[in-house]
Design a protein around this motif. Structure first.
Motif, PDB file in Angstrom:
ATOM      1  N   MET B 107       0.801  -1.212   0.000  1.00 31.74           N
ATOM      2  CA  MET B 107       0.000   0.000   0.000  1.00 31.74           C
ATOM      3  C   MET B 107       0.841   1.273   0.000  1.00 31.74           C
ATOM      4  O   MET B 107       0.290   2.351  -0.101  1.00 31.74           O
ATOM      5  N   ASN B 108       2.155   1.154   0.155  1.00 28.83           N
ATOM      6  CA  ASN B 108       2.945   2.376   0.303  1.00 28.83           C
ATOM      7  C   ASN B 108       3.801   2.662  -0.914  1.00 28.83           C
ATOM      8  O   ASN B 108       4.420   1.755  -1.462  1.00 28.83           O
ATOM      9  N   LEU B 109       3.858   3.940  -1.248  1.00 33.12           N
ATOM     10  CA  LEU B 109       4.775   4.365  -2.288  1.00 33.12           C
ATOM     11  C   LEU B 109       6.198   4.026  -1.835  1.00 33.12           C
ATOM     12  O   LEU B 109       6.605   4.371  -0.738  1.00 33.12           O
ATOM     13  N   GLY B 110       6.920   3.311  -2.671  1.00 35.47           N
ATOM     14  CA  GLY B 110       8.303   2.999  -2.337  1.00 35.47           C
ATOM     15  C   GLY B 110       8.472   1.935  -1.265  1.00 35.47           C
ATOM     16  O   GLY B 110       9.564   1.728  -0.759  1.00 35.47           O
ATOM     17  N   GLY B 111       7.391   1.244  -0.904  1.00 30.77           N
ATOM     18  CA  GLY B 111       7.471   0.293   0.205  1.00 30.77           C
ATOM     19  C   GLY B 111       7.862  -1.111  -0.193  1.00 30.77           C
ATOM     20  O   GLY B 111       7.695  -2.051   0.584  1.00 30.77           O
ATOM     21  N   LYS B 112       8.399  -1.278  -1.381  1.00 29.74           N
ATOM     22  CA  LYS B 112       8.616  -2.614  -1.918  1.00 29.74           C
ATOM     23  C   LYS B 112       9.461  -3.526  -1.026  1.00 29.74           C
ATOM     24  O   LYS B 112       9.070  -4.655  -0.745  1.00 29.74           O
ATOM     25  N   ARG B 532       8.147   5.825   7.088  1.00 28.56           N
ATOM     26  CA  ARG B 532       7.104   5.906   6.069  1.00 28.56           C
ATOM     27  C   ARG B 532       7.254   4.770   5.065  1.00 28.56           C
ATOM     28  O   ARG B 532       6.315   4.135   4.662  1.00 28.56           O
ATOM     29  N   LYS B 533       8.485   4.519   4.682  1.00 26.90           N
ATOM     30  CA  LYS B 533       8.750   3.534   3.657  1.00 26.90           C
ATOM     31  C   LYS B 533       8.528   2.118   4.151  1.00 26.90           C
ATOM     32  O   LYS B 533       7.933   1.293   3.480  1.00 26.90           O
TER      33      LYS B 533
END
Lengths: 83, 576
Positions: B107-112, B532-533
């Protein structure tokens, strides 16, 4: 893909300017959530705006791999090309 | 143009609460015309899956899975996107006596990287024989299982093209149903084992008692299917009640929350649930005439669950959408947890929400919920929303530290007993024994009190943080921050501070060794970014001098005392 002098890049940077409280030089290498003061709700708003503007839709797996402004610009090109 | 499945079946009599397994329920629902409808974020009907088609597809896939020689009870890991493929796989497991394990969607931008790590730990814990993800997600799934011995990892298509065997083997009443990973931190995931009996008991209590489901009901949901509220509440319950469901994907709701309300408006939905924050997201976008184009008069049960029920948020939602026909009386606060399948209690229907206003000081110092005098100033009182009585066949008790039962209005640990309580955590008897007693009482880890049997939740005895409806473990935040250069193990404490109206604020205190202004500024940013990430929340970061975090007797950082120090103003304020 070279995104250094790209129309999409310039557009995205304009959108991100409101979150650029430390007045950095926005480039393809700028880390969206790391360098800018943008919270998680605003990130989603931004993504939605971009999707609407380009008539595209980012799958979640792609979003999870977007870290920098350049990543976002490349993703826009990729999705716009695929649709 | 295709039409969504009808709200009511033409000829099939409505049947509730009689099914003892998922297969019995779907076998029956498949005789009618109702089913699932999948909408895009722009409100277009993308796909329809009637219960009849779902059953047919699930049985066909079950024959293929059995033919792969998967033994009974083998785990099937499924990245649970809101799609017909996921539903088909989930029910195929029911027709094949396999145990589905629902994995989250990023669900997070850049959270891969954090996501792949989370998947990997869940998969290691669940030890599945096969794993499935959509063609979008399969790349990340393959990274997560890299080096693990999983006999088959593939896309839905890879499984659909397998040879069908002669047999399928429906799960019976004494079998297990699925494994739910919503307990435990990312670093130490715990799989709740849900049996056919606990699932069907919970559904029975939800549909007969909690929602009093009736002909004409229709569900609308954006809740993730890898959580109990989405899976039990808006997949299994409607299926076992022959109700049609209108779905939008969670990521789409996050971007366009009003689409949830639009589905209710257009398809005359009657049942929808969300944590408080979902109502808040809708309210924020409901201005500028957006509300006026909706007709929410059909919405009979606007349930709230999954986080602390926040009266202020609900009031503002009701005001914003009153012009759209939303009835305040439709609010139904509830309480539940995955360890008790999903639901434990519901406030009475048609009653709206009831607030108990208590003396803040008595609450904090004596653990007593003493009614606040009417003229008590707002800052000295604290309001809580009542979450109703335990459902039939279920019991709730409030107990003190020594396990003694407490009377009404005294705050203690909430314990739950009944047929919905889990069998235990998957392959984890130690963690199971820590929360589940031999006489069947489950320690929920939540704190609260009762008023004439009605439950009020005041907080949590465990350190869990709930932010935007998501469970976040402080150790996951601390773990992420400790991996930054210059930060050591034991330098970080994370906790949340609860604001009754707006929700929880996540605070991360970091011990910092430098007084150099630029380095401190950089560290603040790095901590915010890494949290955040990797965890997907916004946190307030406070830099503290070395050795300023209090320790427990065993030498670990004490989050509780760190929080007390923080609230007392012990740590110097940092611009953030």
């Amino acid at each position: 893909m070279d995104v250094a002098d790209d129309l999409v890049l310039r557009k995205v940077c304009r959108k991100l300017q409101q979150f650029n409280v430390r007045n950095l030089d926005l480039t393809a290498e700028t880390d969206i959530t790391g360098d800018l003061e943008i919270d998680s709700v605003a990130v989603l708003d931004l993504i939605m705006e971009v999707e609407d503007e380009y008539g595209i839709s980012f799958p979640m797996n792609l979003l999870s791999e977007i870290r920098t402004v350049g990543d976002l610009v490349r993703a826009i090109h990729k999705q716009a090309g695929a649709q | 143009m295709q039409r969504p499945t009808p709200t009511s079946n033409n000829a099939l009599p409505f049947q509730l609460g009689t099914f003892e397994t998922l297969v019995e329920g779907l076998d029956y629902a498949a005789k009618g015309e109702t089913g699932y409808n999948y909408y895009t974020r722009r409100g277009e009907l993308r796909q329809i899956l009637s219960y009849a088609e779902l059953r047919e597809n699930a049985i066909s896939l079950a024959r293929k899975l059995v033919n792969l020689k998967l033994p009974r009870g083998a785990r099937v890991a499924l990245v649970a996107e809101t799609t017909p493929d996921f539903h088909c796989f989930f029910f195929a497991c029911q027709y094949a006596s396999l145990l589905p394990v629902q994995l989250p969607v990023p669900m997070n931008l850049g959270g891969k990287d954090a996501y792949v790590e989370q998947l990997r730990r869940m998969i290691v814990s669940a030890d599945p024989s096969v794993a499935m993800a959509s063609s979008d997600m399969i790349g990340l799934l393959r990274q997560a299982v890299d080096g693990l011995e999983i006999p088959m990892v593939g896309t839905p298509q890879d499984f659909y093209t397998q040879a069908e065997g002669p047999e399928f083997r429906p799960a019976g009443r004494d079998d297990l149903c699925y494994i739910q990973y919503s307990s435990g931190s990312t670093s130490d995931p715990k799989g709740v084992i849900v049996s056919q009996r606990s699932a069907s008991s919970n559904v029975r209590a939800i549909t007969l008692h909690g929602l009093d489901v009736r002909p004409g009901d229709r569900c609308a949901s954006w809740l993730p299917l890898y959580h109990d509220m989405g899976l039990i509440g808006f997949c299994i319950s409607p299926t076992l009640s022959q109700l049609s469901v209108d779905y939008i994907a969670t990521a789409d709701f996050a971007r366009r929350p009003l689409m949830w309300l639009r589905l209710i408006s257009e398809n005359r939905g009657t049942v929808g649930f969300s944590p408080s924050f979902g109502y808040d997201l809708c309210r924020r976008q409901g201005g500028n005439g957006a509300a006026e184009s909706l007709d929410l008069s059909s919405w009979r049960v606007a349930g709230i669950g999954g986080d602390m029920v926040r009266a202020g948020v609900l009031n503002r939602f009701a005001e914003t959408f009153a012009g759209a026909g939303f009835k305040r009386s439709a609010f139904v606060p509830s309480y539940g947890l995955a360890e008790s399948t999903l639901a434990v209690s519901f406030a009475p229907l048609d009653g709206g929400f009831e607030v108990d206003r208590v003396d803040k000081q008595e609450l904090a110092q004596a653990g007593r919920a003493v009614l606040a005098a009417a003229d008590m100033p707002a800052e000295k009182a604290r309001s809580f929303v009542l979450c109703g009585k335990a459902m039939p066949e279920h019991e709730v008790e409030i107990r003190d530290q020594d396990g003694e039962r407490l009377p009404d209005r005294e705050v203690g640990r909430i314990l739950v007993k009944g047929p919905s309580v889990m069998v235990g955590f998957f392959q984890d008897p130690v963690s199971t024994a820590a929360v589940l007693s031999e006489d069947g009482w489950l320690d929920t880890g939540d704190l609260g009190y009762t008023i004439n049997g009605s439950l009020v939740i005041t907080g949590r005895s465990k350190d869990l943080i709930i932010c935007n409806g998501r469970n976040i473990w402080p150790q996951d935040i601390e773990w992420a921050v400790e991996r930054l250069p210059g930060i050591r193990n034991g330098d970080v404490a994370a906790f949340s501070v609860d604001f009754p109206d707006t929700g929880e604020e996540v605070v991360t205190i970091v011990q910092c060794r430098t007084n150099e202004e630029d380095a401190r500024e950089q560290l603040l940013q790095d901590v915010t970014a890494i949290v955040r990430k990797s965890v997907g929340v916004d946190t307030k970061v406070v830099l503290a001098p070395t050795r300023s975090l209090p320790l427990t007797s065993s030498g670990k950082i004490s989050r509780t005392f760190t929080k007390v120090r923080y609230l007392s103003g012990y740590f110097p304020a940092t611009p953030n």
